[in-house]
Design a protein around this motif. Structure first.
Motif, PDB file in Angstrom:
ATOM      1  N   PHE A 116       0.857  -1.181   0.000  1.00  0.00           N
ATOM      2  CA  PHE A 116       0.000   0.000   0.000  1.00  0.00           C
ATOM      3  C   PHE A 116       0.896   1.236   0.000  1.00  0.00           C
ATOM      4  N   THR A 117       0.754   2.036  -1.042  1.00  0.00           N
ATOM      5  CA  THR A 117       1.731   3.109  -1.240  1.00  0.00           C
ATOM      6  C   THR A 117       1.262   4.470  -0.740  1.00  0.00           C
ATOM      7  N   GLY A 118       0.001   4.578  -0.324  1.00  0.00           N
ATOM      8  CA  GLY A 118      -0.501   5.899   0.062  1.00  0.00           C
ATOM      9  C   GLY A 118      -0.362   6.864  -1.093  1.00  0.00           C
ATOM     10  N   ASP A 119       0.154   8.070  -0.808  1.00  0.00           N
ATOM     11  CA  ASP A 119       0.327   9.081  -1.857  1.00  0.00           C
ATOM     12  C   ASP A 119       1.783   9.205  -2.300  1.00  0.00           C
ATOM     13  N   THR A 120       2.562   8.163  -2.107  1.00  0.00           N
ATOM     14  CA  THR A 120       3.935   8.212  -2.603  1.00  0.00           C
ATOM     15  C   THR A 120       3.948   8.131  -4.124  1.00  0.00           C
ATOM     16  N   LEU A 121       3.044   7.357  -4.671  1.00  0.00           N
ATOM     17  CA  LEU A 121       3.008   7.230  -6.128  1.00  0.00           C
ATOM     18  C   LEU A 121       1.570   7.050  -6.593  1.00  0.00           C
ATOM     19  N   GLY A 122       1.403   7.227  -7.898  1.00  0.00           N
ATOM     20  CA  GLY A 122       0.136   6.932  -8.542  1.00  0.00           C
ATOM     21  C   GLY A 122       0.390   5.977  -9.687  1.00  0.00           C
ATOM     22  N   LEU A 123      -0.671   5.460 -10.280  1.00  0.00           N
ATOM     23  CA  LEU A 123      -0.550   4.597 -11.446  1.00  0.00           C
ATOM     24  C   LEU A 123      -1.114   5.339 -12.651  1.00  0.00           C
ATOM     25  N   ARG A 124      -0.314   5.348 -13.717  1.00  0.00           N
ATOM     26  CA  ARG A 124      -0.794   5.943 -14.969  1.00  0.00           C
ATOM     27  C   ARG A 124      -0.478   4.986 -16.097  1.00  0.00           C
ATOM     28  N   HIS A 125      -1.519   4.456 -16.739  1.00  0.00           N
ATOM     29  CA  HIS A 125      -1.345   3.459 -17.800  1.00  0.00           C
ATOM     30  C   HIS A 125      -0.448   2.311 -17.324  1.00  0.00           C
ATOM     31  N   GLY A 126      -0.603   1.926 -16.080  1.00  0.00           N
ATOM     32  CA  GLY A 126       0.134   0.779 -15.552  1.00  0.00           C
ATOM     33  C   GLY A 126       1.497   1.101 -14.997  1.00  0.00           C
ATOM     34  N   ASP A 127       1.963   2.336 -15.177  1.00  0.00           N
ATOM     35  CA  ASP A 127       3.283   2.721 -14.671  1.00  0.00           C
ATOM     36  C   ASP A 127       3.158   3.472 -13.346  1.00  0.00           C
ATOM     37  N   ALA A 128       4.104   3.205 -12.452  1.00  0.00           N
ATOM     38  CA  ALA A 128       4.183   3.993 -11.224  1.00  0.00           C
ATOM     39  C   ALA A 128       4.753   5.361 -11.548  1.00  0.00           C
ATOM     40  N   VAL A 129       4.063   6.398 -11.141  1.00  0.00           N
ATOM     41  CA  VAL A 129       4.522   7.778 -11.364  1.00  0.00           C
ATOM     42  C   VAL A 129       4.447   8.519 -10.033  1.00  0.00           C
ATOM     43  N   PRO A 130       5.292   9.531  -9.857  1.00  0.00           N
ATOM     44  CA  PRO A 130       5.237  10.288  -8.609  1.00  0.00           C
ATOM     45  C   PRO A 130       3.870  10.924  -8.417  1.00  0.00           C
ATOM     46  N   PHE A 131       3.448  11.026  -7.191  1.00  0.00           N
ATOM     47  CA  PHE A 131       2.204  11.729  -6.910  1.00  0.00           C
ATOM     48  C   PHE A 131       2.339  13.161  -7.406  1.00  0.00           C
ATOM     49  N   ARG A 132       1.217  13.798  -7.700  1.00  0.00           N
ATOM     50  CA  ARG A 132       1.245  15.135  -8.314  1.00  0.00           C
ATOM     51  C   ARG A 132       2.125  16.102  -7.528  1.00  0.00           C
ATOM     52  N   ALA A 133       3.005  16.759  -8.274  1.00  0.00           N
ATOM     53  CA  ALA A 133       4.095  17.525  -7.667  1.00  0.00           C
ATOM     54  C   ALA A 133       3.608  18.606  -6.717  1.00  0.00           C
ATOM     55  N   CYS A 134       2.483  19.220  -7.045  1.00  0.00           N
ATOM     56  CA  CYS A 134       2.044  20.352  -6.228  1.00  0.00           C
ATOM     57  C   CYS A 134       1.675  19.928  -4.815  1.00  0.00           C
ATOM     58  N   PHE A 135       1.474  18.625  -4.606  1.00  0.00           N
ATOM     59  CA  PHE A 135       1.085  18.149  -3.277  1.00  0.00           C
ATOM     60  C   PHE A 135       2.265  17.586  -2.484  1.00  0.00           C
TER      61      PHE A 135
END
Ligand SMILES: [Zn+2]
Length: 224
Positions: free
Chosen positions: A149-168
């Motif tokens: 469980f990653t919380g808001d460390t990362l998000g998934l976009r088209h199956g790839d792990a990406v950093p959570f939105r920078a502004c947050f």
């Protein structure tokens, strides 16, 4: 829907897989693991009435939650915790309660967890992995040695792990370091985020984060 644009992949309330269900509270998911001796939650949502309704839809009782592991103290993940009156509530020793906002005193104390600590809650192992960046005390949890469980460390976009939105994020460099740390873990069967759903294709999700020099390709950098 704003929800689908901003947080694609967010899960509706329902089963995720064997022993694991998602509850949706607006634009955030919390998760409930059916442990041998009770329920274990990862995060707590923010509106107790909505979370209680989600539990009822699933035939679950909030009074049977033995432990709540908070990934961090942003309000959308943590404000619902007082609903779980029979639970011990865990959060990183490095997280600041000021993130919670408001003046209301919590119904129960927060129990600190340390990086690398493994706790047994209701008969299941929960391993805490410090993942600073989004907040200084963000934690990822490995439950039953297979669900991350990653919380808001990362998000998934088209199956790839990406950093959570920078502004947050409090510290983007630390965040990337934390994602690389999570990508180096082995044995993970399912990756679960708080706002962008879940994947069992963990190898694909982390492919850009593994190995020497792994980092985020320019097109995947978080956008505000
Ligand atoms: Zn957050």
């Amino acid at each position: 829907m704003i929800r689908n644009w901003f947080f694609p992949g967010l899960l509706d309330t329902g089963p995720v897989c064997d022993r694991l269900v998602a509850v949706r509270d607006g634009f955030v998911n919390l998760y409930v693991f059916r442990a041998p001796a009770g329920l274990v939650c990862i995060d707590a949502g923010w509106r107790p009435t909505r979370v209680r309704h989600g539990f009822a839809l699933l035939g679950l009782d909030v009074r049977n939650v033995a432990a709540v592991f908070l990934t961090h103290l942003h309000w959308d993940h943590a404000r619902g915790r007082d609903l779980f009156t029979n639970a011990q509530v865990f959060v990183s020793e490095h997280e600041s309660p000021s993130f919670l906002g408001g003046r209301r005193k919590p119904a129960q104390p927060l129990t600190p967890v340390r990086d690398g600590q493994t706790l047994t809650a209701a008969g299941v192992d929960v391993h805490a992995i410090a993942a600073p960046g989004h907040t200084p005390g963000s934690v990822a949890y490995l439950v039953d040695r297979r669900f991350l469980f990653t919380g808001d460390t990362l998000g998934l976009r088209h199956g790839d792990a990406v950093p959570f939105r920078a502004c947050f994020n409090r510290d983007g460099t630390a965040l990337r370091r934390s994602i690389r740390k999570l990508a180096a873990l082995s044995g993970i069967e399912r990756l679960l985020t708080a706002h962008t759903g879940s994947t069992v294709d963990v190898g694909t999700a982390f492919r850009r984060w593994r190995g020497a020099g792994a980092d985020v390709p320019p097109q995947e950098r978080a956008r505000p």
